[in-house]
Design a protein around this motif. Structure first.
Motif, PDB file in Angstrom:
ATOM      1  N   VAL B 283       1.332  -1.276   0.019  1.00 41.11           N
ATOM      2  CA  VAL B 283      -0.160  -0.219   0.068  1.00 41.11           C
ATOM      3  C   VAL B 283       0.735   1.286  -0.504  1.00 41.11           C
ATOM      4  N   LYS B 284       0.687   2.556  -0.556  1.00 39.23           N
ATOM      5  CA  LYS B 284       1.249   3.854  -0.523  1.00 39.23           C
ATOM      6  C   LYS B 284       0.544   4.568   0.380  1.00 39.23           C
ATOM      7  N   LEU B 289       5.124   6.937   0.468  1.00 34.52           N
ATOM      8  CA  LEU B 289       6.160   5.285   0.946  1.00 34.52           C
ATOM      9  C   LEU B 289       5.338   4.381   0.425  1.00 34.52           C
ATOM     10  N   GLU B 290       6.106   3.609  -0.025  1.00 35.38           N
ATOM     11  CA  GLU B 290       5.338   2.386  -0.815  1.00 35.38           C
ATOM     12  C   GLU B 290       5.925   1.314   0.585  1.00 35.38           C
ATOM     13  N   VAL B 291       4.616   0.465   0.994  1.00 35.01           N
ATOM     14  CA  VAL B 291       5.508  -0.754   2.234  1.00 35.01           C
ATOM     15  C   VAL B 291       3.549  -1.542   1.639  1.00 35.01           C
TER      16      VAL B 291
END
Lengths: 413, 413
Positions: B283-284, B289-291
């Motif tokens: 998810v963003k 930040l993509e995590v």
């Protein structure tokens, strides 16, 4: 007389503010809306036009702005000629936006205390940490800064002041109760920015009791309230901005805030908190990525503004004020009831955003008219409450009163 | 005869494997342990020496290795002269490590199916997705590859085979039950890598019923089992590796796996799953930040190996096998009971790591002796169970049997 409003933020509350400003652009003049993502502002502008909410032809314009950048904010204020800034962006922006307003010499209105990303629930009174130390600066610059002019804080501060003016001359207890008896149909969602919502409840619960600050844990103290329209509801003593200014300004030995929570909310909150997922402190994944757990929780939860179309039911927010009047015991409950569906039909937002977004527009209208253009920093209870409640009565948030004389709309005649 | 063992991984199970290999280094020869973070391997090496677990003087050495890098793994196998690789790193590594073993011509042992980071619970049978298609490759190279040689899968597969060999000739039902009646004293923790643990339970529950694959949701089907030592325990039908090989190899129309869960685990799991926090899909955050949420959950949970010092209580894992023997109804429960505290005192790990880590060492000893050095790819139920259970009986995981003739240790005489 001030005119032209710059709205900072493009979330659910900003949407309400934009619609309400547009509905009153005969008083407010040009409306500008700015956030980091200009497309979000444009979407709001389009929705105002689509719903026919411009009272008269006029300017309604979207802008891209990083409001942490004071110089850029000053430049936008000057370029647009806005004399009133309504800051409904994230609470992390407040001090930057206030600095820009002071530099540009324009009025500032917000709806929540300033927060620093890596701190929660600092020393009480919270306003003493960031806002109040800048009061002299506002006064010297002749800048009107109205702090916490949403519903709670905001309207509930005006309710307390109204109680003191008209119903209870010596106040012993102010108990603010916020109940959302609505249903959004999701497994779980917060009603506004999850990051700000959870931050409210992860720290110490500060209340003002026996004229001193008292500390409790969240969900430690609960009480059932029997309220108009929404009925019997369980609420828990919670930390909230208005306690921190009312404790100073109202002369009441007891000021408490109570927020309604269902068992399901408490369970989800408790699991997340105990696991450490509500922490604002970064953790490192096994892959070495630094990430703030709370921001990930925010990313997986529904966007609060997405709740609006299916939200049903009502909110009831008000002040129980107790003490004596002319030497005799007195008690009054001053409150508002709002409806999620009606809010959606009028401005495309749910009731929580509506109750938070309408009051700063009423405040802006009073700044525009001069009645609240006090040229210094104030909390709402320091201002005359009736003009504010009167406008709110006309623009969607009517005030009611319940006391020994019955339960009735507030009479402005 | 093969000798010298390369252990891949440095988590809680790898620690047990290292200690147990060291306790049997007269049979296994040199012991090497490799993971991305060499310091973790060194810490394990030090703990083996500290606890006096080297049976005889010999090599016990730590190495840094990215086991996704096949060439690097081949090089380390050749450099160390290891003829047996025990892969107890993350399940994402399996196919890379198997490739290295085939290229180097050495034996491969793992304890869980291969997984791809972005997929969960693929089409059954799971072994058909990655492992079994490479069986011919192993056979051609004369490489012994023993799949799923932990406790479950692993020992429970041998229990099923033992039941078929000695107690139930026509099997109708194999019900594997895994109960951890231990207490780690934390608010919540998984007993092994949270990422792998949760991935087991977020997808479809596949079971083999009436000779076909059946799909259920997790926690949809629950049942109480009355077990030796740990008593009555609620368990839920869950997806698990061994169902996917036993369904093929045992000729039983029903193979199910049941995992014990307390209400608290289910509540925490349900909250996290419903919120989307167990998702393996990135998810963003609002900041861009993509995590992967599951990796953040892993980061905030206790490291399973940290549970060991305070873990008390016992586990009971076994197979209920039902059918007929010589034409008459027959039923047997073959099981092991392990103790968290005893495991910690012996090897510094809790019982879940212990039950998973001891069996691959027994398998390695049988590969070393030649008894299990079958020079092709097999699941554990395809191998003679008694030599395996006999070694386990001697090195810490004794087998018991409960049937109409009573509840007793398995007799190897």
């Amino acid at each position: 007389m001030k005119k032209n409003v710059l709205i900072i933020g493009a979330g659910g509350v900003a949407r309400v503010v934009a619609h309400k400003c547009a509905q009153n652009n005969d008083v407010l003049g040009e409306i500008h809306i700015a956030s980091r993502t200009r497309s979000k502002c444009e979407e709001i502008v389009a929705s105002v036009h689509d719903m026919g909410n411009m009272k008269q032809d006029g300017v309604l314009e979207a802008h891209a702005l990083d409001a942490m950048d004071v110089a850029a904010t000053v430049a936008l204020i000057r370029k647009t000629g806005c004399q009133i800034v309504i800051n409904v962006g994230t609470a992390f922006l407040n001090m930057s936006v206030l600095s820009a307003c002071i530099e540009a010499g324009v009025a500032y209105i917000d709806t929540a205390i300033h927060e620093e990303p890596n701190k929660i629930c600092e020393t009480p009174p919270w306003y003493g940490n960031y806002e109040w130390p800048r009061k002299d600066e506002c006064a010297r610059a002749g800048v009107t800064a109205i702090l916490g002019a949403g519903f709670d804080p905001g309207v509930v501060n005006a309710f307390a002041r109204l109680a003191k003016d008209d119903y209870v001359d010596t106040i012993t207890d102010i108990d603010i109760v916020d109940i959302n008896a609505g249903n959004h149909g999701k497994y779980f969602s917060t009603n506004f920015d999850p990051e700000i919502n959870f931050r409210e409840f992860t720290g110490t619960v500060y209340s003002w009791q026996d004229s001193q600050w008292k500390e409790n844990a969240m969900f430690e103290v609960g009480q059932e309230f029997d309220l108009p329209v929404v009925g019997k509801q369980k609420a828990y003593m919670s930390g909230h901005d208005e306690v921190h200014s009312l404790a100073k300004n109202m002369g009441s030995p007891n000021v408490r805030f109570w927020m309604g929570f269902g068992d399901h909310y408490i369970n989800v909150f408790t699991v997340l908190k105990n696991l450490g997922l509500l922490s604002e402190q970064p953790v490192k994944t096994a892959e070495g990525l630094e990430v703030v757990p709370l921001k990930v929780v925010k990313a997986v939860l529904p966007d609060p503004s997405s709740l609006a179309p299916n939200y049903t039911g009502k909110t009831c927010i008000g002040d129980f004020v107790k003490g004596t009047k002319d030497g005799k015991p007195a008690e009054v409950f001053i409150y508002n009831v709002a409806d999620h569906k009606e809010a959606y039909e009028e401005v495309g937002s749910q009731g929580i955003s509506y109750t938070a977004g309408v009051p700063p527009v009423a405040a802006a209208m009073l700044v525009a008219s001069g009645e609240w253009d006090v040229k210094t920093m104030v909390n709402v209870e320091e201002l005359a409450p009736k003009p504010f409640l009167h406008i709110l009565n006309q623009i969607g948030l009517p005030t009611c009163i319940r006391d020994e004389n019955g339960d009735r709309p507030l009479d402005f005649s």
